[in-house]
Design a protein around this motif. Structure first.
Motif, PDB file in Angstrom:
ATOM      1  N   ASP A   1      41.809  23.671  35.861  1.00 46.81           N
ATOM      2  CA  ASP A   1      42.675  23.281  36.975  1.00 46.81           C
ATOM      3  C   ASP A   1      43.447  24.460  37.550  1.00 46.81           C
ATOM      4  OD1 ASP A   1      44.388  23.681  34.825  1.00 46.81           O
ATOM      5  OD2 ASP A   1      45.588  21.879  35.195  1.00 46.81           O
ATOM      6  N   THR A   2      42.945  25.662  37.314  1.00 49.54           N
ATOM      7  CA  THR A   2      43.630  26.856  37.821  1.00 49.54           C
ATOM      8  C   THR A   2      42.702  27.687  38.699  1.00 49.54           C
ATOM      9  OG1 THR A   2      42.987  28.280  35.972  1.00 49.54           O
ATOM     10  CG2 THR A   2      45.041  27.010  35.724  1.00 49.54           C
ATOM     11  N   LYS A   3      43.313  28.642  39.371  1.00 48.58           N
ATOM     12  CA  LYS A   3      42.570  29.668  40.104  1.00 48.58           C
ATOM     13  C   LYS A   3      43.243  30.995  39.788  1.00 48.58           C
ATOM     14  CE  LYS A   3      45.165  29.313  44.433  1.00 48.58           C
ATOM     15  NZ  LYS A   3      45.071  29.143  45.880  1.00 48.58           N
ATOM     16  N   ILE A   4      42.547  32.069  40.058  1.00 46.84           N
ATOM     17  CA  ILE A   4      43.115  33.394  39.825  1.00 46.84           C
ATOM     18  C   ILE A   4      44.239  33.637  40.838  1.00 46.84           C
ATOM     19  CG2 ILE A   4      42.649  35.885  39.926  1.00 46.84           C
ATOM     20  CD1 ILE A   4      41.563  34.478  37.406  1.00 46.84           C
ATOM     21  N   ASP A   5      45.358  34.081  40.348  1.00 49.36           N
ATOM     22  CA  ASP A   5      46.489  34.462  41.182  1.00 49.36           C
ATOM     23  C   ASP A   5      46.315  35.951  41.470  1.00 49.36           C
ATOM     24  OD1 ASP A   5      49.094  35.673  41.786  1.00 49.36           O
ATOM     25  OD2 ASP A   5      49.933  33.703  41.291  1.00 49.36           O
ATOM     26  N   ASN A   6      46.001  36.283  42.710  1.00 52.36           N
ATOM     27  CA  ASN A   6      45.674  37.671  43.051  1.00 52.36           C
ATOM     28  C   ASN A   6      46.809  38.647  42.774  1.00 52.36           C
ATOM     29  OD1 ASN A   6      42.949  37.328  43.901  1.00 52.36           O
ATOM     30  ND2 ASN A   6      43.695  36.411  45.793  1.00 52.36           N
ATOM     31  N   LYS A   7      48.047  38.229  42.968  1.00 46.86           N
ATOM     32  CA  LYS A   7      49.181  39.124  42.696  1.00 46.86           C
ATOM     33  C   LYS A   7      49.291  39.411  41.202  1.00 46.86           C
ATOM     34  CE  LYS A   7      51.942  38.032  46.737  1.00 46.86           C
ATOM     35  NZ  LYS A   7      53.171  37.451  47.263  1.00 46.86           N
ATOM     36  N   LYS A   8      49.146  38.382  40.375  1.00 47.74           N
ATOM     37  CA  LYS A   8      49.214  38.578  38.928  1.00 47.74           C
ATOM     38  C   LYS A   8      48.048  39.428  38.443  1.00 47.74           C
ATOM     39  CE  LYS A   8      51.428  34.191  37.603  1.00 47.74           C
ATOM     40  NZ  LYS A   8      51.188  32.947  36.822  1.00 47.74           N
ATOM     41  N   TYR A   9      46.864  39.176  38.990  1.00 47.17           N
ATOM     42  CA  TYR A   9      45.677  39.945  38.615  1.00 47.17           C
ATOM     43  C   TYR A   9      45.899  41.424  38.928  1.00 47.17           C
ATOM     44  CZ  TYR A   9      40.727  41.304  38.341  1.00 47.17           C
ATOM     45  OH  TYR A   9      39.544  41.923  38.010  1.00 47.17           O
ATOM     46  N   LYS A  10      46.344  41.702  40.156  1.00 48.89           N
ATOM     47  CA  LYS A  10      46.552  43.096  40.562  1.00 48.89           C
ATOM     48  C   LYS A  10      47.644  43.758  39.719  1.00 48.89           C
ATOM     49  CE  LYS A  10      46.946  46.157  44.453  1.00 48.89           C
ATOM     50  NZ  LYS A  10      46.898  46.327  45.893  1.00 48.89           N
ATOM     51  N   ALA A  11      48.683  43.029  39.383  1.00 42.53           N
ATOM     52  CA  ALA A  11      49.761  43.587  38.556  1.00 42.53           C
ATOM     53  C   ALA A  11      49.249  43.929  37.155  1.00 42.53           C
ATOM     54  CB  ALA A  11      50.928  42.601  38.467  1.00 42.53           C
ATOM     55  N   PHE A  12      48.364  43.102  36.610  1.00 40.78           N
ATOM     56  CA  PHE A  12      47.857  43.351  35.261  1.00 40.78           C
ATOM     57  C   PHE A  12      46.775  44.427  35.234  1.00 40.78           C
ATOM     58  CE2 PHE A  12      45.235  42.723  31.507  1.00 40.78           C
ATOM     59  CZ  PHE A  12      46.190  42.637  30.515  1.00 40.78           C
ATOM     60  N   PHE A  13      45.808  44.342  36.142  1.00 40.43           N
ATOM     61  CA  PHE A  13      44.655  45.249  36.123  1.00 40.43           C
ATOM     62  C   PHE A  13      44.805  46.459  37.050  1.00 40.43           C
ATOM     63  CE2 PHE A  13      42.691  41.202  34.695  1.00 40.43           C
ATOM     64  CZ  PHE A  13      42.185  41.645  33.483  1.00 40.43           C
ATOM     65  N   ASN A  14      45.863  46.502  37.841  1.00 38.53           N
ATOM     66  CA  ASN A  14      46.106  47.605  38.783  1.00 38.53           C
ATOM     67  C   ASN A  14      44.993  47.766  39.798  1.00 38.53           C
ATOM     68  OD1 ASN A  14      48.624  48.454  37.648  1.00 38.53           O
ATOM     69  ND2 ASN A  14      47.430  49.271  35.933  1.00 38.53           N
ATOM     70  N   THR A  15      44.372  46.657  40.165  1.00 36.77           N
ATOM     71  CA  THR A  15      43.334  46.666  41.189  1.00 36.77           C
ATOM     72  C   THR A  15      43.181  45.261  41.738  1.00 36.77           C
ATOM     73  OG1 THR A  15      41.070  47.378  41.704  1.00 36.77           O
ATOM     74  CG2 THR A  15      41.389  46.224  39.625  1.00 36.77           C
ATOM     75  N   LYS A  16      42.594  45.157  42.897  1.00 36.90           N
ATOM     76  CA  LYS A  16      42.334  43.870  43.531  1.00 36.90           C
ATOM     77  C   LYS A  16      41.210  43.149  42.784  1.00 36.90           C
ATOM     78  CE  LYS A  16      41.202  41.901  48.013  1.00 36.90           C
ATOM     79  NZ  LYS A  16      40.869  42.173  49.402  1.00 36.90           N
ATOM     80  N   ALA A  17      41.305  41.831  42.680  1.00 36.72           N
ATOM     81  CA  ALA A  17      40.264  41.035  42.016  1.00 36.72           C
ATOM     82  C   ALA A  17      38.956  41.124  42.804  1.00 36.72           C
ATOM     83  CB  ALA A  17      40.710  39.588  41.896  1.00 36.72           C
TER      84      ALA A  17
END
Length: 160
Positions: free
Chosen positions: A63-79
């Motif tokens: 029931d989730t989707k990737i949160d692009n801001k959280k992804y970029k903050a963690f991986f230091n790159t765009k999903a």
């Protein structure tokens, strides 16, 4: 066959007999929930991404989707998701059966904290008609993940 590879992988830990096969497709969250007679949120969907040509998997609640801001903050790159026609090449499983077990060497696996809400979840097992029921702790052990991360958000039609 990926399903047989996943069974062999899980056999090392005594979990191969827990793999369920269905006469219907479980290739999507909705289909898997229907086949398993459970809520979509408990389906552990495995998403494939590339970070500088290095494949990663993120397993998250249905029931989730990737949160692009959280992804970029963690991986230091765009999903950047792996193109559908390249998933098997990078991961070793086809779309609909992608799972965090028996993947190709060099694939890093992460588990999203959204899965921790449940006593058990259902990841696929290498085919579009299979799954296994695991606790989040069992999933952590069996996936040999790099760790738990927070990169998802509830789908807008879901209630927290």
């Amino acid at each position: 066959m990926p399903l047989e590879q996943v069974r062999a992988y899980l056999a090392q830990y005594g979990y191969d007999t827990k793999v369920r096969e269905f006469s219907v497709s479980s290739a999507t969250v909705a289909l898997a929930a229907c086949a398993l007679h459970t809520e979509e949120a408990r389906i552990a969907k495995t998403l494939s991404f590339l970070i500088e040509e290095r494949p990663i998997l993120i397993v998250t609640a249905g029931d989730t989707k990737i949160d692009n801001k959280k992804y970029k903050a963690f991986f230091n790159t765009k999903a950047k998701m792996i193109p559908h026609d390249k998933v098997e090449y990078y991961i070793g499983h086809q779309i609909g059966g992608v799972c965090p077990f028996a993947v190709k060497q060099g694939v890093t696996i992460y588990l999203d904290k959204s899965l921790r809400r449940f006593k058990t979840v259902f990841p696929a097992c290498g085919s579009s008609n299979s799954a296994i029921e695991l606790t989040p702790q069992e999933l952590e052990q069996l996936s040999q993940c790099a760790g738990w991360i927070d990169v998802s958000q509830l789908l807008s039609n879901q209630v927290a």
